[in-house]
Design a protein around this motif. Structure first.
Motif, PDB file in Angstrom:
ATOM      1  N   SER A   1       0.813  -1.224   0.000  1.00 50.59           N
ATOM      2  CA  SER A   1       0.000   0.000   0.000  1.00 50.59           C
ATOM      3  C   SER A   1       0.845   1.272   0.000  1.00 50.59           C
ATOM      4  CB  SER A   1      -0.918   0.007   1.226  1.00 50.59           C
ATOM      5  OG  SER A   1      -0.142   0.220   2.393  1.00 50.59           O
ATOM      6  N   ILE A   2       2.155   1.126   0.105  1.00 54.83           N
ATOM      7  CA  ILE A   2       3.008   2.316   0.229  1.00 54.83           C
ATOM      8  C   ILE A   2       3.557   2.724  -1.137  1.00 54.83           C
ATOM      9  CG2 ILE A   2       5.091   3.277   1.304  1.00 54.83           C
ATOM     10  CD1 ILE A   2       4.646   1.331   3.659  1.00 54.83           C
ATOM     11  N   ASN A   3       3.171   3.912  -1.560  1.00 54.82           N
ATOM     12  CA  ASN A   3       3.688   4.438  -2.828  1.00 54.82           C
ATOM     13  C   ASN A   3       4.935   5.254  -2.577  1.00 54.82           C
ATOM     14  OD1 ASN A   3       1.412   3.592  -4.433  1.00 54.82           O
ATOM     15  ND2 ASN A   3       0.269   5.138  -3.274  1.00 54.82           N
TER      16      ASN A   3
ATOM     17  N   LYS B   1       4.202   7.628   0.472  1.00 55.50           N
ATOM     18  CA  LYS B   1       2.848   8.067   0.832  1.00 55.50           C
ATOM     19  C   LYS B   1       1.949   6.851   1.021  1.00 55.50           C
ATOM     20  CE  LYS B   1      -0.470  11.606  -0.386  1.00 55.50           C
ATOM     21  NZ  LYS B   1      -0.985  12.557  -1.331  1.00 55.50           N
ATOM     22  N   PHE B   2       1.178   6.859   2.085  1.00 54.66           N
ATOM     23  CA  PHE B   2       0.251   5.745   2.325  1.00 54.66           C
ATOM     24  C   PHE B   2      -0.802   6.139   3.365  1.00 54.66           C
ATOM     25  CE2 PHE B   2       2.372   4.398   6.323  1.00 54.66           C
ATOM     26  CZ  PHE B   2       3.606   5.008   6.164  1.00 54.66           C
ATOM     27  N   GLY B   3      -1.819   5.277   3.486  1.00 52.00           N
ATOM     28  CA  GLY B   3      -2.921   5.536   4.416  1.00 52.00           C
ATOM     29  C   GLY B   3      -4.027   6.315   3.728  1.00 52.00           C
TER      30      GLY B   3
ATOM     31  N   LEU C   1      -0.206   9.343   5.584  1.00 50.60           N
ATOM     32  CA  LEU C   1       1.164   9.662   5.980  1.00 50.60           C
ATOM     33  C   LEU C   1       2.040   9.966   4.777  1.00 50.60           C
ATOM     34  CD1 LEU C   1       0.224   6.989   7.950  1.00 50.60           C
ATOM     35  CD2 LEU C   1       2.307   7.758   9.066  1.00 50.60           C
ATOM     36  N   ILE C   2       2.891  10.948   4.934  1.00 51.95           N
ATOM     37  CA  ILE C   2       3.996  11.163   3.987  1.00 51.95           C
ATOM     38  C   ILE C   2       5.284  11.083   4.790  1.00 51.95           C
ATOM     39  CG2 ILE C   2       5.210  12.856   2.558  1.00 51.95           C
ATOM     40  CD1 ILE C   2       2.593  13.749   1.420  1.00 51.95           C
ATOM     41  N   ILE C   3       6.212  10.274   4.296  1.00 53.64           N
ATOM     42  CA  ILE C   3       7.527  10.171   4.942  1.00 53.64           C
ATOM     43  C   ILE C   3       8.617  10.547   3.937  1.00 53.64           C
ATOM     44  CG2 ILE C   3       9.156   8.660   6.148  1.00 53.64           C
ATOM     45  CD1 ILE C   3       6.893   6.926   7.060  1.00 53.64           C
ATOM     46  N   VAL C   4       9.475  11.469   4.346  1.00 51.89           N
ATOM     47  CA  VAL C   4      10.680  11.805   3.567  1.00 51.89           C
ATOM     48  C   VAL C   4      11.860  11.246   4.365  1.00 51.89           C
ATOM     49  CG1 VAL C   4      12.083  13.654   2.563  1.00 51.89           C
ATOM     50  CG2 VAL C   4       9.587  13.907   2.710  1.00 51.89           C
ATOM     51  N   PRO C   5      12.365  10.073   3.967  1.00 55.33           N
ATOM     52  CA  PRO C   5      13.301   9.383   4.853  1.00 55.33           C
ATOM     53  C   PRO C   5      14.753   9.871   4.784  1.00 55.33           C
ATOM     54  CG  PRO C   5      12.686   7.956   3.018  1.00 55.33           C
ATOM     55  CD  PRO C   5      11.979   9.254   2.809  1.00 55.33           C
ATOM     56  N   LEU C   6      15.080  10.767   3.894  1.00 53.65           N
ATOM     57  CA  LEU C   6      16.457  11.290   3.889  1.00 53.65           C
ATOM     58  C   LEU C   6      16.408  12.623   3.148  1.00 53.65           C
ATOM     59  CD1 LEU C   6      19.695   9.323   2.803  1.00 53.65           C
ATOM     60  CD2 LEU C   6      19.536  11.668   3.613  1.00 53.65           C
ATOM     61  N   LEU C   7      16.199  13.702   3.918  1.00 48.77           N
ATOM     62  CA  LEU C   7      15.990  15.008   3.283  1.00 48.77           C
ATOM     63  C   LEU C   7      17.286  15.619   2.765  1.00 48.77           C
ATOM     64  CD1 LEU C   7      13.923  17.253   2.630  1.00 48.77           C
ATOM     65  CD2 LEU C   7      14.445  18.242   4.873  1.00 48.77           C
ATOM     66  N   ASN C   8      18.406  15.232   3.359  1.00 49.16           N
ATOM     67  CA  ASN C   8      19.687  15.855   2.996  1.00 49.16           C
ATOM     68  C   ASN C   8      20.683  14.785   2.500  1.00 49.16           C
ATOM     69  OD1 ASN C   8      22.096  17.300   2.898  1.00 49.16           O
ATOM     70  ND2 ASN C   8      22.115  17.823   5.086  1.00 49.16           N
ATOM     71  N   PRO C   9      20.427  14.226   1.304  1.00 50.95           N
ATOM     72  CA  PRO C   9      21.276  13.121   0.827  1.00 50.95           C
ATOM     73  C   PRO C   9      22.718  13.546   0.556  1.00 50.95           C
ATOM     74  CG  PRO C   9      19.722  13.805  -0.886  1.00 50.95           C
ATOM     75  CD  PRO C   9      19.337  14.529   0.359  1.00 50.95           C
ATOM     76  N   ASP C  10      22.956  14.821   0.211  1.00 47.84           N
ATOM     77  CA  ASP C  10      24.342  15.275  -0.040  1.00 47.84           C
ATOM     78  C   ASP C  10      25.136  15.299   1.265  1.00 47.84           C
ATOM     79  OD1 ASP C  10      23.356  15.682  -2.574  1.00 47.84           O
ATOM     80  OD2 ASP C  10      23.284  17.872  -2.418  1.00 47.84           O
ATOM     81  N   GLY C  11      24.523  15.817   2.314  1.00 43.71           N
ATOM     82  CA  GLY C  11      25.181  15.826   3.622  1.00 43.71           C
ATOM     83  C   GLY C  11      25.432  14.409   4.117  1.00 43.71           C
ATOM     84  N   ALA C  12      24.455  13.540   3.878  1.00 45.61           N
ATOM     85  CA  ALA C  12      24.596  12.144   4.304  1.00 45.61           C
ATOM     86  C   ALA C  12      25.796  11.492   3.621  1.00 45.61           C
ATOM     87  CB  ALA C  12      23.320  11.371   3.990  1.00 45.61           C
ATOM     88  N   GLU C  13      25.969  11.782   2.337  1.00 42.33           N
ATOM     89  CA  GLU C  13      27.039  11.167   1.549  1.00 42.33           C
ATOM     90  C   GLU C  13      28.420  11.427   2.166  1.00 42.33           C
ATOM     91  OE1 GLU C  13      26.279   9.247  -1.002  1.00 42.33           O
ATOM     92  OE2 GLU C  13      28.369   8.797  -1.483  1.00 42.33           O
TER      93      GLU C  13
ATOM     94  N   ASP D   1       3.218  22.463   2.202  1.00 41.12           N
ATOM     95  CA  ASP D   1       2.119  23.299   1.702  1.00 41.12           C
ATOM     96  C   ASP D   1       1.077  22.480   0.948  1.00 41.12           C
ATOM     97  OD1 ASP D   1       3.349  25.456   2.855  1.00 41.12           O
ATOM     98  OD2 ASP D   1       4.284  26.174   0.999  1.00 41.12           O
ATOM     99  N   GLY D   2       1.535  21.496   0.185  1.00 40.08           N
ATOM    100  CA  GLY D   2       0.601  20.694  -0.598  1.00 40.08           C
ATOM    101  C   GLY D   2      -0.189  19.706   0.248  1.00 40.08           C
ATOM    102  N   PHE D   3       0.428  19.204   1.299  1.00 43.67           N
ATOM    103  CA  PHE D   3      -0.159  18.125   2.102  1.00 43.67           C
ATOM    104  C   PHE D   3      -0.961  18.672   3.284  1.00 43.67           C
ATOM    105  CE2 PHE D   3       0.797  14.396   5.138  1.00 43.67           C
ATOM    106  CZ  PHE D   3      -0.180  13.584   4.588  1.00 43.67           C
TER     107      PHE D   3
END
Ligand SMILES: [Zn+2]
Length: 350
Positions: free
Chosen positions: A41-43, A60-62, A110-122, A154-156
């Motif tokens: 169910s999770i897109n 996004k799901f639920g 629910l909306i989940i953004v699991p890694l907002l800063n991928p450049d910093g993570a790298e 803003d959209g959600f």
């Protein structure tokens, strides 16, 4: 299973845990393969790009009316929340017919953004590739990553947000000798720190999470100062009417990989989301104010001297070296450190 219980979680966590990600250094390459293995169910799709053109994913799901937005790793080197999020996603996959999951999926979106800063993570940095602290960019929106998050917000139009961070090992729980293993904050909306209706609702969810955690790690839970930070993400989102819960994963004895605190972070997240899905109202908030303060009273290591006259304190500096996460002990302070605690203490012979 109609409510989240510590017994059930402790008995089943080894099954729930997403074992494909572990340790401190979590990058986009680590989490990308996990998207193909989510509950049906999770897109998922790409919500936007980072400054260095890495993908920022959105799940996004639920189908319910209570909207929840969760993001992790806006500070690239703070990965514990990301690990907790994937544990939560595994929980949904493992127990789709449980009352808990049904309640979450039926009553929430629910909306989940699991890694907002991928450049910093790298490169294992707090900031993004332009040296911007995303958690101080909520007004200027200079960073592409900040714009991506704001567009989703803003959209959600979420009712509740979870802002997932890691705190340093220097924090303890006031009135105890314990490190702050998990800390919470219901951020202020302006300088007077008025406890508005929205903040009470945020506090109410924290109360639910705190009462679960206190059963497992009593007196290891702290509350951050609610001093108003005008450019911080949580403060601004709360001010805009989106109740924003800050969770800071911290230190648990000997857990420098943050695999134990990751579990407690997941428990808190699950409890918070489930609470939002079932609560009749979000009015009861007063016990939030009884959670002890987070204070800066810890070092990683202290060598104690006779009469504390020449104590020496060290901190572990975190870095990525030759493709591996590493800790390097660095001298921080000398002198009488009797008012400080350490995760490891040694007595000097002299
Ligand atoms: Zn952070």
């Amino acid at each position: 299973m109609t409510k989240v219980t510590t017994t059930f979680l402790e008995d089943n966590y080894s099954k729930i845990k997403e074992t494909k990600i572990s340790g401190r250094w979590i990058t986009l390459k680590d989490i990308k393969p996990l998207f193909d293995d989510l509950h049906i169910s999770i897109n998922f799709n790409i919500a936007g790009k980072s400054e260095e053109d890495r993908d920022i994913y959105k799940l996004k799901f639920g189908s319910g009316e209570r909207r929840i937005l969760i993001w992790s790793q806006m500070h690239g080197n703070e990965s514990t929340g990301t690990k907790a999020v994937f544990d939560f996603l595994n929980f949904i996959k493992l127990y789709p017919d449980s009352e808990i999951v049904k309640s979450v999926l039926d009553n929430c979106e629910l909306i989940i953004v699991p890694l907002l800063n991928p450049d910093g993570a790298e490169v294992y940095t707090r900031v993004n590739s332009n040296n911007i602290d995303l958690n101080r960019d909520a007004v200027d929106l200079k960073a592409k990553e900040s714009k991506v998050l704001r567009k989703i917000l803003d959209g959600f139009n979420p009712d509740f947000c979870f802002n997932l961070h890691d705190q340093r090992t220097i924090f303890g729980v006031e009135g105890t000798n314990n490190p702050a293993t998990i800390s919470f904050l219901a951020p202020s909306e302006e300088e007077t720190r008025e406890i508005t209706k929205g903040r009470k609702e945020t506090m109410n969810v924290i109360v639910a999470m705190n009462s679960l955690l206190q059963q497992l790690i009593p007196n290891h839970i702290g509350r951050y100062t609610d001093e108003f930070y005008p450019t911080a993400t949580g403060d601004n989102f709360q001010k805009l009417g989106h109740n924003t819960i800050l969770i800071e994963a911290g230190h648990f004895p000997d857990d420098y990989e943050r695999e134990i605190v990751r579990k407690y972070n997941f428990y808190a997240l699950l409890q918070g989301i489930h609470h939002i899905s079932i609560a009749d109202n979000f009015k009861n908030h007063t016990s939030y104010l009884a959670i002890p303060n987070n204070i800066k009273n810890f070092y990683d290591v202290i060598y104690r001297s006779k009469n504390n006259e020449k104590d020496v304190a060290y901190q572990y500096a975190e870095k990525v070296e030759n493709g591996k996460f590493a800790l390097a002990l660095t001298k921080e302070k000398e002198g009488n450190l009797s008012s400080y605690l350490a995760h490891k203490e040694f007595n000097k012979k002299q």
